[in-house]
Design a protein around this motif. Structure first.
Motif, PDB file in Angstrom:
ATOM      1  N   MET A  61       0.809  -1.218   0.000  1.00 54.27           N
ATOM      2  CA  MET A  61       0.000   0.000   0.000  1.00 54.27           C
ATOM      3  C   MET A  61       0.839   1.264   0.000  1.00 54.27           C
ATOM      4  O   MET A  61       0.329   2.340  -0.321  1.00 54.27           O
ATOM      5  N   ARG A  62       2.126   1.161   0.333  1.00 54.31           N
ATOM      6  CA  ARG A  62       2.916   2.379   0.498  1.00 54.31           C
ATOM      7  C   ARG A  62       3.069   3.144  -0.814  1.00 54.31           C
ATOM      8  O   ARG A  62       2.902   4.370  -0.843  1.00 54.31           O
ATOM      9  N   ASP A  63       3.371   2.435  -1.895  1.00 51.54           N
ATOM     10  CA  ASP A  63       3.519   3.114  -3.186  1.00 51.54           C
ATOM     11  C   ASP A  63       2.215   3.787  -3.599  1.00 51.54           C
ATOM     12  O   ASP A  63       2.227   4.911  -4.122  1.00 51.54           O
ATOM     13  N   TRP A  64       1.102   3.091  -3.363  1.00 48.69           N
ATOM     14  CA  TRP A  64      -0.194   3.673  -3.724  1.00 48.69           C
ATOM     15  C   TRP A  64      -0.485   4.902  -2.874  1.00 48.69           C
ATOM     16  O   TRP A  64      -1.013   5.897  -3.367  1.00 48.69           O
ATOM     17  N   ALA A 176     -15.267   1.621  12.610  1.00 49.39           N
ATOM     18  CA  ALA A 176     -15.793   2.074  11.318  1.00 49.39           C
ATOM     19  C   ALA A 176     -14.747   2.898  10.572  1.00 49.39           C
ATOM     20  O   ALA A 176     -14.553   2.741   9.355  1.00 49.39           O
ATOM     21  N   LEU A 177     -14.042   3.764  11.293  1.00 48.73           N
ATOM     22  CA  LEU A 177     -12.972   4.545  10.673  1.00 48.73           C
ATOM     23  C   LEU A 177     -11.819   3.647  10.230  1.00 48.73           C
ATOM     24  O   LEU A 177     -11.191   3.892   9.189  1.00 48.73           O
ATOM     25  N   ARG A 178     -11.559   2.610  10.996  1.00 49.80           N
ATOM     26  CA  ARG A 178     -10.481   1.686  10.630  1.00 49.80           C
ATOM     27  C   ARG A 178     -10.818   0.931   9.344  1.00 49.80           C
ATOM     28  O   ARG A 178      -9.945   0.718   8.490  1.00 49.80           O
ATOM     29  N   ALA A 182      -8.590   0.970   6.077  1.00 46.20           N
ATOM     30  CA  ALA A 182      -8.004  -0.279   5.591  1.00 46.20           C
ATOM     31  C   ALA A 182      -8.375  -0.554   4.135  1.00 46.20           C
ATOM     32  O   ALA A 182      -7.574  -1.115   3.377  1.00 46.20           O
ATOM     33  N   LEU A 183      -9.579  -0.157   3.731  1.00 46.48           N
ATOM     34  CA  LEU A 183     -10.046  -0.384   2.359  1.00 46.48           C
ATOM     35  C   LEU A 183      -9.997   0.893   1.521  1.00 46.48           C
ATOM     36  O   LEU A 183     -10.759   1.036   0.562  1.00 46.48           O
ATOM     37  N   ARG A 184      -9.106   1.820   1.879  1.00 49.45           N
ATOM     38  CA  ARG A 184      -9.081   3.126   1.216  1.00 49.45           C
ATOM     39  C   ARG A 184      -8.804   3.030  -0.276  1.00 49.45           C
ATOM     40  O   ARG A 184      -9.180   3.916  -1.043  1.00 49.45           O
ATOM     41  N   TYR A 186     -10.135   0.956  -2.217  1.00 49.19           N
ATOM     42  CA  TYR A 186     -11.398   0.592  -2.859  1.00 49.19           C
ATOM     43  C   TYR A 186     -12.494   1.451  -2.231  1.00 49.19           C
ATOM     44  O   TYR A 186     -13.107   1.061  -1.231  1.00 49.19           O
ATOM     45  N   SER A 187     -12.725   2.595  -2.810  1.00 45.64           N
ATOM     46  CA  SER A 187     -13.552   3.624  -2.190  1.00 45.64           C
ATOM     47  C   SER A 187     -14.957   3.135  -1.849  1.00 45.64           C
ATOM     48  O   SER A 187     -15.445   3.330  -0.732  1.00 45.64           O
ATOM     49  N   ASP A 188     -15.622   2.485  -2.804  1.00 43.29           N
ATOM     50  CA  ASP A 188     -17.004   2.057  -2.572  1.00 43.29           C
ATOM     51  C   ASP A 188     -17.090   1.023  -1.453  1.00 43.29           C
ATOM     52  O   ASP A 188     -17.977   1.089  -0.593  1.00 43.29           O
ATOM     53  N   LEU A 189     -16.171   0.061  -1.477  1.00 43.05           N
ATOM     54  CA  LEU A 189     -16.193  -0.970  -0.438  1.00 43.05           C
ATOM     55  C   LEU A 189     -15.879  -0.384   0.933  1.00 43.05           C
ATOM     56  O   LEU A 189     -16.456  -0.802   1.943  1.00 43.05           O
ATOM     57  N   SER A 190     -14.958   0.564   0.982  1.00 43.61           N
ATOM     58  CA  SER A 190     -14.598   1.152   2.274  1.00 43.61           C
ATOM     59  C   SER A 190     -15.765   1.937   2.862  1.00 43.61           C
ATOM     60  O   SER A 190     -16.032   1.862   4.063  1.00 43.61           O
ATOM     61  N   ILE A 191     -16.479   2.666   2.017  1.00 46.80           N
ATOM     62  CA  ILE A 191     -17.641   3.415   2.508  1.00 46.80           C
ATOM     63  C   ILE A 191     -18.745   2.457   2.934  1.00 46.80           C
ATOM     64  O   ILE A 191     -19.431   2.675   3.942  1.00 46.80           O
ATOM     65  N   SER A 192     -18.919   1.367   2.185  1.00 51.71           N
ATOM     66  CA  SER A 192     -19.922   0.371   2.551  1.00 51.71           C
ATOM     67  C   SER A 192     -19.619  -0.247   3.910  1.00 51.71           C
ATOM     68  O   SER A 192     -20.502  -0.372   4.767  1.00 51.71           O
ATOM     69  N   GLY A 193     -18.362  -0.648   4.114  1.00 53.53           N
ATOM     70  CA  GLY A 193     -17.986  -1.234   5.396  1.00 53.53           C
ATOM     71  C   GLY A 193     -18.123  -0.254   6.547  1.00 53.53           C
ATOM     72  O   GLY A 193     -18.580  -0.617   7.640  1.00 53.53           O
ATOM     73  N   MET A 194     -17.736   0.996   6.312  1.00 52.74           N
ATOM     74  CA  MET A 194     -17.862   2.010   7.353  1.00 52.74           C
ATOM     75  C   MET A 194     -19.325   2.236   7.717  1.00 52.74           C
ATOM     76  O   MET A 194     -19.678   2.305   8.908  1.00 52.74           O
TER      77      MET A 194
END
Length: 288
Positions: A61-64, A176-178, A182-184, A186-194
């Motif tokens: 994830m570091r390069d991204w 929820a913030l974590r 963690a899924l940053r 993948y924007s849609d999935l991260s918002i869904s999980g949060m």
């Protein structure tokens, strides 16, 4: 027998004599144990996961992160900062729940009474109603154990209830913030999980309000606990320095939390070291 013990012995005789009072005591012990044990379990989990977002990201994830300037983003820094503060808050509340519950259990086991200074505030709330999500409904009957606790241990009763629920909510929001972090990638999935985690938190709070026993819901419980806490501390300002120290530390916690939230100033230390090394190498090269 001391005066406080005599007062408690008299209080234990309410509504049915010694047999009923013993039932109140047993029920009260079960109540405080029922909060102390999960608070201890939750506290151990919080201690283990408190600094999870302060560690360096994995190499994948570091390069991204560098490419998308996640490591320099004020918003993502604020998210990590908020996660840590929520976990610290949750741990403090659960630790205080354990301490207060243990103190009350000792008092109940020995039939001794805690100081009544904090319970002398009049209860101005409507005790004939319970709180719902949008409306209030009538309470069907009187809760004898709760009446006993409010009469003799109201400060402790409101403290363990409010602190345990608030600590659990803080932990849930932090997770929820974590999930969002963690899924940053993948924007849609991260918002869904949060949103899923926040749904659980809001649902638990809704259930708490709809099935509350006293005070008419979470907000009124918070109001009552803060009133009793202020009364407890203010009455002891002149008896020793610790009450004043407690009040000052609470105010400092709020002040610096707000100040730090406005301008968070931390990032990945490893990246900062790499930048410093690059700058020093450039200076050496320019000197040559």
């Amino acid at each position: 027998m001391t005066t406080s013990n005599a007062i408690l012995s008299t209080a234990l005789s309410i509504r049915g004599g010694a047999t009923t009072s013993e039932e109140y005591i047993r029920s009260s012990i079960d109540f405080f144990n029922g909060l102390r044990v999960p608070a201890a379990v939750l506290g151990s989990i919080i201690m283990k996961e408190m600094y999870a977002l302060q560690n360096s990201p994995p190499s994948a994830m570091r390069d991204w992160d560098i490419e998308n300037r996640i490591d320099k983003s004020k918003g993502w820094r604020t998210l990590r900062y908020t996660y840590l503060l929520l976990m610290v808050l949750a741990f403090c509340l659960e630790a205080n729940t354990i301490f207060v519950a243990t103190q009350v259990l000792t008092s109940l086991a020995t039939h001794t009474m805690v100081s009544t200074d904090a319970t002398e505030l009049p209860l101005e709330l409507d005790t004939d109603k319970i709180g719902g999500l949008f409306t209030l409904g009538k309470r069907d009957g009187t809760q004898s154990m709760v009446d006993f606790l409010i009469k003799n241990f109201e400060f402790e009763y409101t403290t363990v209830r409010f602190h345990f629920v608030t600590g659990l909510m803080s932990f849930n929001i932090a997770q929820a913030l974590r999930v969002r972090y963690a899924l940053r990638k993948y924007s849609d999935l991260s918002i869904s999980g949060m949103c899923c985690m926040l749904c659980v938190a809001s649902g638990a709070l809704t259930y708490t309000n709809a099935n509350t026993i006293t005070y008419g819901g979470y907000l009124n419980l918070m109001k009552r606990q803060l009133q009793l806490s202020f009364n407890f501390i203010s009455r002891r300002i002149h008896s020793g320095p610790m009450s004043a120290v407690t009040a000052i530390l609470a105010l400092l916690s709020l002040y610096f939390a707000i100040k730090g939230y406005v301008s968070p100033a931390f990032s990945y230390f490893e990246l900062e070291l790499e930048e410093e090394k690059e700058q020093s190498n450039r200076l050496k090269w320019n000197r040559r």
